[in-house]
Design a protein around this motif. Structure first.
Motif, PDB file in Angstrom:
ATOM      1  N   HIS A 650     -24.996  41.210  -8.771  1.00  0.00           N
ATOM      2  CA  HIS A 650     -25.023  40.235  -7.892  1.00  0.00           C
ATOM      3  C   HIS A 650     -25.956  40.725  -6.512  1.00  0.00           C
ATOM      4  O   HIS A 650     -25.477  41.810  -5.967  1.00  0.00           O
ATOM      5  CB  HIS A 650     -23.511  39.975  -7.407  1.00  0.00           C
ATOM      6  CG  HIS A 650     -23.317  39.076  -6.399  1.00  0.00           C
ATOM      7  ND1 HIS A 650     -23.120  39.334  -5.089  1.00  0.00           N
ATOM      8  CD2 HIS A 650     -23.396  37.610  -6.218  1.00  0.00           C
ATOM      9  CE1 HIS A 650     -23.004  38.325  -4.119  1.00  0.00           C
ATOM     10  NE2 HIS A 650     -23.146  37.220  -4.838  1.00  0.00           N
ATOM     11  N   LEU A 651     -26.474  39.966  -6.006  1.00  0.00           N
ATOM     12  CA  LEU A 651     -27.533  40.436  -5.040  1.00  0.00           C
ATOM     13  C   LEU A 651     -26.991  39.515  -3.693  1.00  0.00           C
ATOM     14  O   LEU A 651     -26.460  40.347  -2.574  1.00  0.00           O
ATOM     15  CB  LEU A 651     -29.000  39.627  -5.093  1.00  0.00           C
ATOM     16  CG  LEU A 651     -29.595  40.306  -6.438  1.00  0.00           C
ATOM     17  CD1 LEU A 651     -31.219  39.711  -6.372  1.00  0.00           C
ATOM     18  CD2 LEU A 651     -29.567  41.828  -6.320  1.00  0.00           C
ATOM     19  N   HIS A 652     -26.583  38.119  -3.646  1.00  0.00           N
ATOM     20  CA  HIS A 652     -26.058  37.659  -2.308  1.00  0.00           C
ATOM     21  C   HIS A 652     -25.662  36.179  -2.739  1.00  0.00           C
ATOM     22  O   HIS A 652     -25.869  35.655  -3.777  1.00  0.00           O
ATOM     23  CB  HIS A 652     -27.170  37.511  -1.343  1.00  0.00           C
ATOM     24  CG  HIS A 652     -26.653  36.859  -0.079  1.00  0.00           C
ATOM     25  ND1 HIS A 652     -25.697  37.681   0.888  1.00  0.00           N
ATOM     26  CD2 HIS A 652     -26.942  35.779   0.523  1.00  0.00           C
ATOM     27  CE1 HIS A 652     -25.468  36.677   1.796  1.00  0.00           C
ATOM     28  NE2 HIS A 652     -26.261  35.629   1.625  1.00  0.00           N
ATOM     29  N   THR A 653     -24.641  35.726  -1.925  1.00  0.00           N
ATOM     30  CA  THR A 653     -24.099  34.575  -2.033  1.00  0.00           C
ATOM     31  C   THR A 653     -24.243  33.719  -0.740  1.00  0.00           C
ATOM     32  O   THR A 653     -23.480  34.277   0.247  1.00  0.00           O
ATOM     33  CB  THR A 653     -22.767  34.496  -2.751  1.00  0.00           C
ATOM     34  OG1 THR A 653     -22.903  35.059  -4.133  1.00  0.00           O
ATOM     35  CG2 THR A 653     -22.082  32.857  -2.724  1.00  0.00           C
ATOM     36  N   PHE A 654     -24.588  32.493  -0.715  1.00  0.00           N
ATOM     37  CA  PHE A 654     -24.405  31.562   0.455  1.00  0.00           C
ATOM     38  C   PHE A 654     -23.257  30.714   0.117  1.00  0.00           C
ATOM     39  O   PHE A 654     -23.041  30.075  -0.846  1.00  0.00           O
ATOM     40  CB  PHE A 654     -25.671  30.790   0.626  1.00  0.00           C
ATOM     41  CG  PHE A 654     -27.098  31.598   1.108  1.00  0.00           C
ATOM     42  CD1 PHE A 654     -27.346  31.830   2.348  1.00  0.00           C
ATOM     43  CD2 PHE A 654     -27.991  31.680   0.044  1.00  0.00           C
ATOM     44  CE1 PHE A 654     -28.400  32.088   2.852  1.00  0.00           C
ATOM     45  CE2 PHE A 654     -29.103  32.365   0.489  1.00  0.00           C
ATOM     46  CZ  PHE A 654     -29.288  32.673   2.034  1.00  0.00           C
ATOM     47  N   HIS A 655     -22.456  30.595   1.363  1.00  0.00           N
ATOM     48  CA  HIS A 655     -21.351  29.859   1.326  1.00  0.00           C
ATOM     49  C   HIS A 655     -21.646  28.644   2.337  1.00  0.00           C
ATOM     50  O   HIS A 655     -21.675  28.711   3.412  1.00  0.00           O
ATOM     51  CB  HIS A 655     -20.087  30.700   1.676  1.00  0.00           C
ATOM     52  CG  HIS A 655     -19.683  31.573   0.668  1.00  0.00           C
ATOM     53  ND1 HIS A 655     -18.867  31.401  -0.196  1.00  0.00           N
ATOM     54  CD2 HIS A 655     -19.942  32.850   0.744  1.00  0.00           C
ATOM     55  CE1 HIS A 655     -18.756  32.488  -1.171  1.00  0.00           C
ATOM     56  NE2 HIS A 655     -19.257  33.482  -0.522  1.00  0.00           N
ATOM     57  N   CYS A 656     -21.599  27.329   1.450  1.00  0.00           N
ATOM     58  CA  CYS A 656     -22.115  26.117   2.326  1.00  0.00           C
ATOM     59  C   CYS A 656     -21.517  25.067   1.934  1.00  0.00           C
ATOM     60  O   CYS A 656     -21.579  24.714   0.400  1.00  0.00           O
ATOM     61  CB  CYS A 656     -23.378  26.320   2.569  1.00  0.00           C
ATOM     62  SG  CYS A 656     -24.041  24.663   3.517  1.00  0.00           S
ATOM     63  N   HIS A 657     -20.956  24.104   2.582  1.00  0.00           N
ATOM     64  CA  HIS A 657     -20.781  22.629   2.003  1.00  0.00           C
ATOM     65  C   HIS A 657     -21.899  21.775   1.861  1.00  0.00           C
ATOM     66  O   HIS A 657     -22.244  21.303   2.800  1.00  0.00           O
ATOM     67  CB  HIS A 657     -19.635  21.910   2.657  1.00  0.00           C
ATOM     68  CG  HIS A 657     -19.107  20.684   2.281  1.00  0.00           C
ATOM     69  ND1 HIS A 657     -18.571  20.554   1.020  1.00  0.00           N
ATOM     70  CD2 HIS A 657     -19.483  19.583   2.967  1.00  0.00           C
ATOM     71  CE1 HIS A 657     -18.282  19.173   0.957  1.00  0.00           C
ATOM     72  NE2 HIS A 657     -18.844  18.628   1.992  1.00  0.00           N
ATOM     73  N   PHE A 658     -22.494  21.693   0.771  1.00  0.00           N
ATOM     74  CA  PHE A 658     -23.714  20.735   0.643  1.00  0.00           C
ATOM     75  C   PHE A 658     -23.150  19.397   0.664  1.00  0.00           C
ATOM     76  O   PHE A 658     -22.680  18.569  -0.031  1.00  0.00           O
ATOM     77  CB  PHE A 658     -24.308  20.890  -0.532  1.00  0.00           C
ATOM     78  CG  PHE A 658     -24.775  22.312  -0.859  1.00  0.00           C
ATOM     79  CD1 PHE A 658     -25.850  22.718  -0.109  1.00  0.00           C
ATOM     80  CD2 PHE A 658     -24.037  22.924  -1.756  1.00  0.00           C
ATOM     81  CE1 PHE A 658     -26.315  24.389  -0.540  1.00  0.00           C
ATOM     82  CE2 PHE A 658     -24.505  24.396  -1.911  1.00  0.00           C
ATOM     83  CZ  PHE A 658     -25.580  24.985  -1.234  1.00  0.00           C
ATOM     84  N   ARG A 659     -23.889  18.740   1.956  1.00  0.00           N
ATOM     85  CA  ARG A 659     -23.423  17.181   2.066  1.00  0.00           C
ATOM     86  C   ARG A 659     -24.284  16.475   1.212  1.00  0.00           C
ATOM     87  O   ARG A 659     -23.751  15.264   1.101  1.00  0.00           O
ATOM     88  CB  ARG A 659     -23.901  16.811   3.592  1.00  0.00           C
ATOM     89  CG  ARG A 659     -25.207  16.928   3.868  1.00  0.00           C
ATOM     90  CD  ARG A 659     -25.601  16.592   5.366  1.00  0.00           C
ATOM     91  NE  ARG A 659     -26.970  16.120   5.591  1.00  0.00           N
ATOM     92  CZ  ARG A 659     -27.961  17.415   5.944  1.00  0.00           C
ATOM     93  NH1 ARG A 659     -27.373  18.454   5.786  1.00  0.00           N
ATOM     94  NH2 ARG A 659     -29.081  17.096   6.115  1.00  0.00           N
ATOM     95  N   ASN A 660     -25.410  16.664   0.786  1.00  0.00           N
ATOM     96  CA  ASN A 660     -26.244  15.957   0.017  1.00  0.00           C
ATOM     97  C   ASN A 660     -26.639  16.754  -1.349  1.00  0.00           C
ATOM     98  O   ASN A 660     -26.446  17.888  -1.327  1.00  0.00           O
ATOM     99  CB  ASN A 660     -27.586  15.350   0.484  1.00  0.00           C
ATOM    100  CG  ASN A 660     -27.081  14.336   1.655  1.00  0.00           C
ATOM    101  OD1 ASN A 660     -26.234  13.447   1.350  1.00  0.00           O
ATOM    102  ND2 ASN A 660     -27.701  14.519   2.816  1.00  0.00           N
ATOM    103  N   TYR A 661     -27.170  16.165  -2.161  1.00  0.00           N
ATOM    104  CA  TYR A 661     -27.740  16.956  -3.414  1.00  0.00           C
ATOM    105  C   TYR A 661     -29.146  17.852  -2.926  1.00  0.00           C
ATOM    106  O   TYR A 661     -29.945  17.172  -2.084  1.00  0.00           O
ATOM    107  CB  TYR A 661     -28.326  15.981  -4.508  1.00  0.00           C
ATOM    108  CG  TYR A 661     -26.996  15.144  -5.336  1.00  0.00           C
ATOM    109  CD1 TYR A 661     -26.320  16.086  -5.816  1.00  0.00           C
ATOM    110  CD2 TYR A 661     -26.957  14.053  -5.046  1.00  0.00           C
ATOM    111  CE1 TYR A 661     -25.359  15.239  -6.635  1.00  0.00           C
ATOM    112  CE2 TYR A 661     -25.829  13.232  -5.444  1.00  0.00           C
ATOM    113  CZ  TYR A 661     -24.966  14.018  -6.553  1.00  0.00           C
ATOM    114  OH  TYR A 661     -24.131  13.321  -6.979  1.00  0.00           O
TER     115      TYR A 661
END
Length: 688
Positions: A650-661
């Motif tokens: 595992h290198l990295h993970t972004f945590h984000c609530h994607f509002r659109n596709y």
């Protein structure tokens, strides 16, 4: 005798059906195991006495075999008719009798139905001489040395004869129904004429009776008035006579002289009035004769069939067309007699100029029924149709014009624009038709593990646009096709597209690629060359990346889990990640709030990796340079993760609530290449 039997058969649908059933039973007997056609016919002669009612010549024509010899059938039939026995044995056929049977066959008259629905007889062409004729002196139709090919030929020809008789019987049934229909119409026509004539005569009688009544009333009134005048004159004369008698009887002379002069004057005045004794009216009635010319016209018209009225063409029924044909129906008033119909049609072209010389050519078909199948048409084309009816009197007015549509051409699936994931597939296609269609139907068939189809076809109907998102099962393989549908019916299937739901599959959106970026023919490798492009090749549009040498991928719009991998090399600077569709084209990936990416930078001392979003990256160091990078997107958890596939690291993970596709994005910051691998199953560690 034959013509009499044939007319009897043609005049009765039952007899024709009986003959057809008889022929079918003969073929059944042959299929049931009887060794040859001769034995089959013998079996029929024993079984069904109906055969005896038809001449031998008719049977000979029905079972005439070119290249074979069936004269023994005629001989056996003659013996059967003479003996009327319940059993039949093989008998020898002498050459002269065989020749006579052959001559009978050659003079047989075939029958057909002419266009005026009457039976027509034509001489049949002479049959070919039997190669096993009387000169060989043998009696058996099929010798022991007959080959299997000859038997098949005999069977096929018998089948053909049976089919011809069945077709003829069906045609006779149609004629029977047509005669019944025409008789009913003519009967209604005569009854209507009868009622019209009676109604007209009744109306003339009422008019004449009313006239006579009026004339009688006038005559009686005139005579009554004259009678009143006569009565008044008689009463006046009686009064004068009585007065004169009273005066005459007076004894007083002075009173007599006083009253006699007024009485005399009254008598003189009454005598001056002349009484008319002629009748005030005549005794005869002078009512003119009734005008019955219209009745005569109606009586004459009984023997004349009126011209038919305008037919009514029916609207197009669903599923009544193909790509090149239309099934058209119309109706007529029940009291019209029609010999045939003329159906006219022409294509409707939107860009046809107003000049009539350039209008599409009108074609027509002449038919006897109230339906017709028009062929040799264009697919997904609109046609204008109208019909007229004709009989011996004339042609009807044309019906109102109706619009019919042929079935569309099959759609064309855009394989480079179809995407999928473990839960669904997005199928895109082109209509392939000039005129619009009503809807589309997507058909999918699941493939088994052994490569066979399941046999159950699922359909997604009434799709309004040229794309469809289909929910599928994970880890399966599907064959997907599309049909276009209009009022005429569904088109043929498009070419089949194979979709596998083991992983996420997508192509690159070439219209977003920077001009310096090249994409391989298979669509999964991008190149950035070191040669400079001319200014004319650098022309950009609003959807093309201008500053960053990047391209977007067409990820399926499904909020689930998606996984793909990117193969890179140590000497290439790149950016890989995801971005919104409306991300800024004049900005670098990861430098804004609409993109997330992993960046590789070459420095004199080391390989540097950044995980950028909105221009910010955490301070991370990667000791082993990844050659194959896995990208895991999880909409539900709102994560975007990167992995070193070779090390399962595992290198990295972004945590984000994607509002659109979001779309996969790929960029090269220096000359080089990278390859995208998708449609692969996500490893277990990707979504832990």
């Amino acid at each position: 005798m034959f013509l009499f039997g044939l007319r009897r058969a043609a005049g009765s649908v039952y007899n024709v059906r009986h003959l057809r059933d008889f022929l079918g039973e003969g073929w059944t007997a042959h299929r049931a195991g009887l060794s040859d056609t001769t034995v089959a016919l013998k079996w029929l002669l024993r079984r069904d006495s109906f055969l005896l009612s038809y001449p031998v010549v008719l049977l000979m024509d029905l079972y005439e075999i070119r290249g074979g010899r069936l004269d023994v059938i005629s001989e056996e039939a003659e013996h059967q008719l003479s003996r009327d026995s319940t059993t039949m044995e093989h008998s020898d056929v002498v050459p002269d009798r065989g020749a006579r049977a052959t001559r009978e066959v050659s003079t047989f008259q075939r029958f057909s139905v002419d266009t005026n629905e009457s039976l027509r007889f034509e001489p049949c062409e002479d049959s070919s001489p039997s190669p096993t004729g009387a000169e060989d002196g043998h009696d058996d139709v099929f010798k022991e040395g007959k080959t299997e090919l000859e038997i098949d030929s005999v069977r096929n020809q018998l089948q053909g004869k049976v089919s011809e008789m069945e077709s003829f019987a069906g045609h006779l049934e149609e004629i029977f129904l047509t005669v019944e229909e025409n008789f009913g119409r003519q009967e209604q026509h005569l009854e209507q004429h009868y009622n019209d004539v009676l109604q007209t005569l009744s109306q003339r009688y009422d008019e004449q009776a009313a006239g006579l009544e009026e004339e009688k009333k006038a005559k009686l009134e005139a005579l009554y008035n004259q009678l009143l005048s006569c009565g008044q004159a008689i009463d006046a004369s009686k009064e004068l006579i009585e007065t004169a008698q009273q005066v005459y009887r007076l004894q007083d002379k002075r009173l007599f002289l006083k009253t006699v002069m007024p009485t005399i004057n009254r008598i003189k005045e009454f005598a001056k009035d002349e009484i008319d004794f002629t009748l005030a009216t005549t005794l005869e009635f002078n009512t003119p004769l009734a005008d019955l010319s219209d009745v005569k016209t109606m009586m004459d018209s009984i023997n004349v069939v009126p011209a038919p009225s305008a037919p009514v063409i029916n609207p197009q029924m669903p599923n009544s067309a193909t790509q090149t044909s239309l099934r058209v129906r119309w109706s007529l008033f029940s009291d019209d007699t029609v010999e045939y119909y003329d159906l006219y049609y022409r294509p409707v072209l939107e860009d046809t100029p107003a000049d009539s010389t350039c209008a599409p050519q009108v074609s027509n078909v002449k038919v006897k029924e109230t339906h017709c199948t028009v062929t040799d048409l264009l697919p997904n084309a609109q046609y204008e149709l109208w019909v007229t009816a004709t009989n011996t009197t004339g042609i009807s007015p044309a019906s109102e014009k109706a619009l019919y549509m042929t079935v569309p051409s099959p759609p064309v699936i855009k394989q480079r624009e179809c995407t999928s994931c473990p839960e669904a597939a997005l199928i895109r296609w082109e209509s392939g038709n000039t005129n619009p269609v009503d809807s589309y139907t997507v058909e999918l068939n699941e493939m088994g593990t052994d490569g066979t189809q399941s046999g159950v076809t699922e359909s997604v109907v009434a799709v309004p646009t040229c794309q469809c998102l289909i929910q599928l099962k994970t880890g399966r393989r599907y064959l997907i096709s599309v049909r276009a549908v209009n009022i005429g019916g569904p088109s043929d299937r498009s070419e089949v597209l194979t979709v596998t739901t083991t992983g996420t599959f997508f192509y690159l959106l070439e219209d977003t690629a920077h001009p310096c970026l090249s994409i391989s023919e298979d669509g999964f490798t991008i190149f950035y060359g070191d040669e400079e492009l001319p200014i004319s090749a650098m022309a950009l549009d609003d959807n093309t990346f201008a500053r960053c040498v990047a391209v977007l991928g067409d990820l399926i719009p499904v909020r689930g889990r998606h996984y793909w991998e990117v193969e890179v090399d140590d000497g290439t600077e790149f950016r890989i990640g995801v971005a919104y569709e409306d991300t800024e084209r004049n900005s670098y990936l990861g430098a804004n709030s609409t993109s997330w990416c992993m960046r590789h930078i070459l420095t004199p001392s080391r390989h540097k990796y950044e995980f950028l979003h909105n221009g910010w990256s955490p301070d991370l160091r990667i000791t082993v340079n990844p050659v194959r990078i896995g990208v895991a997107l999880d909409y539900e958890r709102g994560t975007l993760s990167f992995f070193n596939v070779d090390l399962e690291q595992h290198l990295h993970t972004f945590h984000c609530h994607f509002r659109n596709y979001v779309h996969p994005c790929f960029s090269l910051d220096n000359p080089g290449a990278l390859t995208i691998h998708n449609a692969i199953e996500a490893p277990e560690y990707a979504f832990i």
